[in-house]
Write an enzyme that holds these catalytic residues in place. Structure first.
Site, PDB file in Angstrom:
ATOM      1  N   VAL A  13       0.838  -1.198   0.000  1.00 58.65           N
ATOM      2  CA  VAL A  13       0.000   0.000   0.000  1.00 58.65           C
ATOM      3  C   VAL A  13       0.875   1.252   0.000  1.00 58.65           C
ATOM      4  O   VAL A  13       0.617   2.222  -0.711  1.00 58.65           O
ATOM      5  CB  VAL A  13      -0.941  -0.006   1.229  1.00 58.65           C
ATOM      6  CG1 VAL A  13      -1.655   1.322   1.357  1.00 58.65           C
ATOM      7  CG2 VAL A  13      -1.921  -1.146   1.120  1.00 58.65           C
ATOM      8  N   ALA A  14       1.944   1.191   0.815  1.00 54.75           N
ATOM      9  CA  ALA A  14       2.810   2.364   0.922  1.00 54.75           C
ATOM     10  C   ALA A  14       3.540   2.626  -0.390  1.00 54.75           C
ATOM     11  O   ALA A  14       3.795   3.768  -0.752  1.00 54.75           O
ATOM     12  CB  ALA A  14       3.822   2.149   2.041  1.00 54.75           C
ATOM     13  N   ASP A  24      -4.278  35.738 -35.331  1.00 50.56           N
ATOM     14  CA  ASP A  24      -4.872  36.770 -36.177  1.00 50.56           C
ATOM     15  C   ASP A  24      -4.288  38.107 -35.757  1.00 50.56           C
ATOM     16  O   ASP A  24      -3.857  38.252 -34.613  1.00 50.56           O
ATOM     17  CB  ASP A  24      -6.382  36.877 -35.891  1.00 50.56           C
ATOM     18  CG  ASP A  24      -7.142  35.760 -36.548  1.00 50.56           C
ATOM     19  OD1 ASP A  24      -6.587  35.130 -37.441  1.00 50.56           O
ATOM     20  OD2 ASP A  24      -8.293  35.541 -36.149  1.00 50.56           O
ATOM     21  N   ASP A  58     -11.684  32.944 -35.627  1.00 51.23           N
ATOM     22  CA  ASP A  58     -12.962  33.475 -35.142  1.00 51.23           C
ATOM     23  C   ASP A  58     -14.121  33.094 -36.056  1.00 51.23           C
ATOM     24  O   ASP A  58     -15.121  32.583 -35.616  1.00 51.23           O
ATOM     25  CB  ASP A  58     -12.884  35.002 -34.920  1.00 51.23           C
ATOM     26  CG  ASP A  58     -12.223  35.742 -36.070  1.00 51.23           C
ATOM     27  OD1 ASP A  58     -12.039  35.132 -37.135  1.00 51.23           O
ATOM     28  OD2 ASP A  58     -11.892  36.925 -35.908  1.00 51.23           O
ATOM     29  N   ASP A  94     -12.946  29.423 -40.156  1.00 44.10           N
ATOM     30  CA  ASP A  94     -11.669  29.140 -39.481  1.00 44.10           C
ATOM     31  C   ASP A  94     -11.710  27.798 -38.747  1.00 44.10           C
ATOM     32  O   ASP A  94     -10.678  27.278 -38.328  1.00 44.10           O
ATOM     33  CB  ASP A  94     -11.357  30.221 -38.431  1.00 44.10           C
ATOM     34  CG  ASP A  94     -10.926  31.526 -39.075  1.00 44.10           C
ATOM     35  OD1 ASP A  94     -10.523  31.487 -40.246  1.00 44.10           O
ATOM     36  OD2 ASP A  94     -11.019  32.568 -38.411  1.00 44.10           O
ATOM     37  N   ASN A 108       8.070   6.966  -1.523  1.00 43.40           N
ATOM     38  CA  ASN A 108       7.623   5.580  -1.453  1.00 43.40           C
ATOM     39  C   ASN A 108       8.788   4.620  -1.681  1.00 43.40           C
ATOM     40  O   ASN A 108       8.905   3.595  -1.003  1.00 43.40           O
ATOM     41  CB  ASN A 108       6.528   5.312  -2.498  1.00 43.40           C
ATOM     42  CG  ASN A 108       5.248   6.049  -2.147  1.00 43.40           C
ATOM     43  OD1 ASN A 108       5.205   6.780  -1.161  1.00 43.40           O
ATOM     44  ND2 ASN A 108       4.222   5.862  -2.942  1.00 43.40           N
ATOM     45  N   GLU A 166      10.800   4.140   1.478  1.00 47.72           N
ATOM     46  CA  GLU A 166      10.225   3.220   2.473  1.00 47.72           C
ATOM     47  C   GLU A 166      10.462   1.762   2.080  1.00 47.72           C
ATOM     48  O   GLU A 166      10.898   0.934   2.898  1.00 47.72           O
ATOM     49  CB  GLU A 166       8.707   3.456   2.592  1.00 47.72           C
ATOM     50  CG  GLU A 166       8.357   4.781   3.250  1.00 47.72           C
ATOM     51  CD  GLU A 166       6.947   5.233   2.893  1.00 47.72           C
ATOM     52  OE1 GLU A 166       6.075   4.381   2.671  1.00 47.72           O
ATOM     53  OE2 GLU A 166       6.730   6.453   2.798  1.00 47.72           O
ATOM     54  N   ASN A 224       2.025   7.097   4.747  1.00 45.48           N
ATOM     55  CA  ASN A 224       1.396   7.192   3.441  1.00 45.48           C
ATOM     56  C   ASN A 224       0.267   8.216   3.459  1.00 45.48           C
ATOM     57  O   ASN A 224       0.113   9.027   2.556  1.00 45.48           O
ATOM     58  CB  ASN A 224       0.836   5.808   3.117  1.00 45.48           C
ATOM     59  CG  ASN A 224       0.605   5.634   1.649  1.00 45.48           C
ATOM     60  OD1 ASN A 224       1.350   6.187   0.857  1.00 45.48           O
ATOM     61  ND2 ASN A 224      -0.412   4.890   1.293  1.00 45.48           N
ATOM     62  N   THR A 257       1.794  12.021   4.399  1.00 43.42           N
ATOM     63  CA  THR A 257       2.712  12.670   3.447  1.00 43.42           C
ATOM     64  C   THR A 257       2.140  12.675   2.027  1.00 43.42           C
ATOM     65  O   THR A 257       2.296  13.630   1.297  1.00 43.42           O
ATOM     66  CB  THR A 257       4.102  12.011   3.442  1.00 43.42           C
ATOM     67  OG1 THR A 257       3.938  10.663   3.073  1.00 43.42           O
ATOM     68  CG2 THR A 257       4.787  12.128   4.755  1.00 43.42           C
TER      69      THR A 257
END
Ligand code: ATP
Length: 923
Positions: free
Chosen positions: A296-297, A343, A660, A664, A726, A729, A754, A757
């Site tokens: 998970v981390a 333009d 425009d 165009d 990560n 760790e 986790n 941070t």
């Protein structure tokens, strides 16, 4: 088909779908809806709206917030955690179970808050892009949101507009409508307001009606609304509109792929750690929980949410700088733009036209005055004389009323317009204009000569609207005993259509020599940066009914107007040059005018201007070869714009292109970033664009590029931050498993780190403002990955720094101080947390130090880190925190140690930046 008042009422509420308004004359329909020639007034419109509802097609309701919250728990990581919590619970580890579930919940809430905020920001942007309609209310034309229209409203349509409701035409000038959305027919249908059709006429053949969801492709018209919202034909066919599900952008997709690769790598590492720990005889439950927590981390599951939020916040910032991004992926492309094709009129110039010079058969005049204020004098100019304001006093003023040719030229110019000039409500405020500024300038010039002049649309029998490909416009007006066609347009176009010239009120033949002289007079004004129009007329008998052709015209005069470059555009062009972006001017105007304005803006053209005619003579390959060297294109049509985009793209450029008009749209959609004008742009061009410029200003494009670069930078910074921490760790745990130490961090520690941070600090990193030097570096290569090789190396090195700090902390307490495992873990836990938080400051810039940036310049981050830091204190100082996180009290000496080691990674990072920059420029 007469109807009673009660039937009329029913008409309003049941709407017009299926009713035969096409079988009624226009004024009968207007009467049926009690629509006076001055339009409904506001209170009547409000009353009708409360009866029939807003003019919008009903949409399926958006997903509820509860659903959005529940959706946070769909990911595999969350299920893995819940599974771990159940196992822990089954084995009686209730504290672990509760802690894991709490973390899952808090993670869900954070994810929900982020997604909700991004969703609201994106919805707000969508509202800003909602379609508009021009409506006559209480005698004045106004632009309102299309949803405010009601049956009976009188609306105006022009080429490029979306038809905002079902309506019966009141009058139409060459109106062509593309009805494919409704009838499947892709060729535009020519409309005719005069027709009254049999009741059974099928939808596709109702030439006197226009329908919601179709678009006007040419001409103009007014119409009375007969049905709105779900009562329209479109409403009946479409039923409920399904909501568009936002598709992931290429960037999000690439990040998703990156996430999958990381997940695979982590799982292998976690499996190795699991195997090693089991082999060493670890308790399977502990090892299992540790492995799950590590997985998970290691996976940066917060990344997609942070990225979406960084995008949404960036878009909000862009809106504040007048750029409305319609398609999310374009934010990424913006940062890579290498050429901006813009333009001239209104984008690079102010579009505040003021007539400066008039040429008639015998004389040349200078006109004084500023902007649209109709105060100014006329001066006669001698051969070759070009006054600036200082010299005006030396010139001879003339009374225009005693100069018939001048007066006639001004009257032709002002009457061949649809613009309106309004006196300010209060003294001292500027005069306002409605409509095309070029035309408004002509009305103002006429007012300077004759304060009773009205300009515009009186007694008009027929109109051939302005078309930028044809470069001309005509109206036919009724005079006392005849009809007179008044025409204005580009000099070379009008002169080619003229056979005579008006001299002293008489029509004289236009000799080739005189034609040359007039063209040269026009070119001379153009070289002095003026926009030049030629004015001409043709007389028809009073009984003539058409066709009215623009030929055999009599030239009445030439008129030159100035349109100063925007001051901010000059600076923006310089910024582009510093940022490695080339500014290219593409204009329908005269080449000499284009060259003069390009010179003033310092667009690097070396006086080299390529015209539409020259483009026609070039093959696509030739154009591709030369495209990188051409910075000014003049007298181009919409089709040329498309060729220019393709040529530049073939050269490998990333092209932004403005547009425009309705024609165009193909060039705008062919560009990497299609930009529509917010003020002058048509609905069709806006729909084809990636971005709408709210203020039509070139400088806003450059600002948007800056923000685009900033957003991409932020995403890279967040990725770098999350992956380095990560990786640190996982590496620390891996080292411990390899050398046979107990795990330096517990599962609950990993989950907590986790949470605090990856949550707030990462989020605030995504809010970072674009760095100051961001527009001094070259554009990002379009195919550059989010993690470049250099950044990948940095992530790996930072990971090693974190792992070293954590391992050092654990070893110091366990073996140097001889402390317990719990105590060693507590210190390692604190170091991991604080080192990561402080590291967020270091990720704010790749080159500038945290002190150089100003520690408080991202206040959100400072606050987030204080909050997270305080929460971390709670895990070791608060008794309940201690029992949940299995921590011990930390001694003063250990606090000092934590402080020093936590500063280690950020210090190394900041020193590396200083060293990379060299001692001379270190701050
Ligand atoms: P840009 O493409 O940079 O916006 P532009 O506004 O000059 O430049 P167009 O609007 O296509 O381009 O105009 C092309 C030419 O048509 C102008 O140079 C002018 O000679 C002529 N023109 C412009 N507006 C009108 C008008 N309202 N009536 C008649 N002729 C016009």
């Amino acid at each position: 088909m007469p109807q009673s008042a009660s039937e009329n009422q029913q008409q309003l509420t049941t709407g017009g779908a299926g009713r035969a308004f096409h079988a009624l004359a226009a004024d009968e329909v207007a009467k049926l809806f009690s629509s006076p020639p001055t339009g409904l007034d506001e209170s009547e419109a409000a009353g009708r709206r409360s009866e029939v509802g807003a003019n919008e097609l009903a949409q399926a309701p958006p997903p509820s917030r509860v659903w959005l919250f529940l959706a946070q728990f769909r990911s595999a990581v969350v299920w893995l955690l819940i599974f771990a919590a159940i196992i822990a619970g089954a084995l009686g580890e209730w504290i672990d179970t509760a802690a894991i579930l709490a973390i899952v919940l808090v993670n869900g809430v954070l994810g929900f808050l982020q997604e909700d905020k991004s969703r609201r920001a994106l919805e707000a942007l969508e509202k800003l892009a909602a379609p508009l309609a021009r409506v006559l209310r209480g005698g004045a034309w106004q632009t309102v949101a299309a949803r405010e229209l009601v049956p009976g409203d009188r609306i105006r349509l022009e080429a490029g507009d979306y038809v905002p409701a079902d309506a019966r035409l009141l009058d139409a000038a060459r109106l062509g409508v593309q009805e494919a959305a409704l009838t499947g027919e892709s060729v535009p249908v020519e409309k005719n307001a005069e027709a009254t059709l049999p009741e059974k006429t099928p939808l596709g053949d109702r030439r006197n009606m226009v329908y919601l969801g179709t678009t006007a492709t040419s001409g103009k018209a007014t119409a009375v609304v007969v049905a709105t919202g779900m009562q329209t034909e479109m409403g009946c066919i479409a039923g409920l509109l399904s909501r568009e599900v936002p598709q992931p952008t290429p960037l999000e997709r690439r990040l998703e792929e990156l996430g999958k690769i990381l997940m695979a790598v982590c799982l292998v590492l976690v499996a190795v750690i699991f195997a090693l720990q089991m082999w060493r005889g670890g308790d399977w439950m502990e090892v299992f929980l540790l492995s799950v927590s590590l997985a998970v981390a290691a996976v940066p599951e917060g990344l997609p949410a942070v990225v979406t939020l960084a995008l949404a916040l960036g878009l909000e910032r862009m809106i504040r700088r007048n750029a409305l991004v319609r398609k999310l992926p374009s934010v990424e492309t913006l940062g890579s733009v290498t050429v901006i094709c813009a333009d001239k009129t209104g984008t690079l110039t102010r579009n505040e036209m003021t007539v400066r010079e008039i040429v008639t058969s015998g004389r040349r005049y200078h006109v004084s005055g500023v902007g649209f204020d109709p105060r100014g004098k006329f001066y006669a100019l001698r051969e070759g004389q070009t006054p600036d304001d200082a010299e005006l006093s030396a010139l001879e003023t003339v009374d225009p009323r005693s100069e018939p040719d001048l007066l006639d030229a001004l009257s032709v110019a002002a009457r061949c317009t649809t613009a309106q000039v309004n006196r300010p409500e209060q003294e001292g405020q500027p005069w306002s204009v409605i409509g095309d500024p070029t035309e408004a300038a002509l009305v103002v010039a006429h007012l300077k000569a004759d304060s009773s002049a009205t300009g515009g649309t009186r007694d008009v029998v027929h109109e051939i609207p302005f078309d930028s490909d044809r470069k001309a416009m005509s109206v036919v007006v009724r005079t006392r005993d005849a009809q007179r066609m008044l025409t204005k347009g580009a000099p070379e176009v009008i002169l080619a259509l003229s056979t005579h010239e008006q001299i002293g009120g008489q029509e004289c033949e236009l000799t080739p020599r005189r034609r040359e002289e007039l063209l040269e007079s026009g070119a001379d004004m153009a070289r002095r940066a003026m926009r030049v129009l030629a004015l001409a007329a043709r007389t028809f008998p009073a009984s003539y009914t058409g066709p009215y052709r623009e030929e055999q015209l009599t030239l009445v005069g030439l008129i030159g107007m100035i349109d100063p470059p925007r001051e901010e555009a000059k600076m923006a062009v310089a910024r582009c040059q510093r940022a490695g972006i080339r500014a290219v001017m593409i204009t329908g105007d005269h080449p000499a005018t284009a060259a003069a304005i390009a010179r003033q803006l310092r667009i690097d053209a070396n006086g080299h201007v390529v015209t539409g005619q020259q483009l026609d003579e070039m093959s696509d390959d030739q154009l591709t070869d030369e495209a990188d060297a051409i910075s000014v294109y003049a007298r181009v049509s919409a089709e040329h714009k498309q060729r220019i985009v393709h040529a530049l793209k073939r050269r490998g450029q990333v092209v932004a292109m403005t547009g425009d008009g309705v024609n165009d749209a193909p060039a705008v959609s062919a560009a990497d970033i299609g930009i529509a004008m917010g003020m002058t742009g048509t609905d069709v061009t806006k729909a084809a664009s990636d971005m709408v410029l709210v203020d039509d200003n070139f400088a806003s494009i450059v600002n948007a590029v800056e923000e685009g670069r900033g957003i991409f930078d932020n995403i890279q910074k967040v990725v770098q931050y999350l992956l380095s921490t990560n990786a640190g760790e996982v590496l620390a745990m891996f080292i411990a498993a390899l050398v046979g130490w107990p795990a330096p961090l517990l599962p609950i520690h990993l989950l907590w780190i986790n949470l605090i941070t990856d949550g707030l600090p990462a989020l605030t990193l995504g809010m970072e403002r674009p760095e100051s030097g961001i527009m001094s570096r070259p554009p990002r290569p379009p195919r550059e990955p989010v993690i470049t090789r250099a950044r990948g190396t940095r992530i790996a090195l930072y990971g090693v720094l974190f792992a070293t700090s954590i391992t050092l902390a654990f070893a110091y307490v366990r073996w140097y101080q001889g402390g317990s495992i719990e105590s060693a873990r507590t210190v390692a836990f604190c170091v991991a947390c604080y080192a990561q938080m402080l590291f967020a400051f270091g990720c704010r810039s790749d080159k500038k130090t945290f002190l150089g940036l100003g520690p408080l310049s991202n206040l959100n981050m400072s606050v987030a880190i204080c909050v997270s830091g305080t929460l971390q204190l709670g895990t070791v100082m608060w008794p309940l925190g201690r029992s949940i996180f299995q921590t011990t009290a930390v001694t003063a000496e250990q606090w000092v140690f934590i402080g020093v080691v936590s500063l280690f990674p950020i210090t190394v990072v900041e020193l590396a930046k200083l060293l990379a920059r060299g001692p001379a420029r270190a701050q």
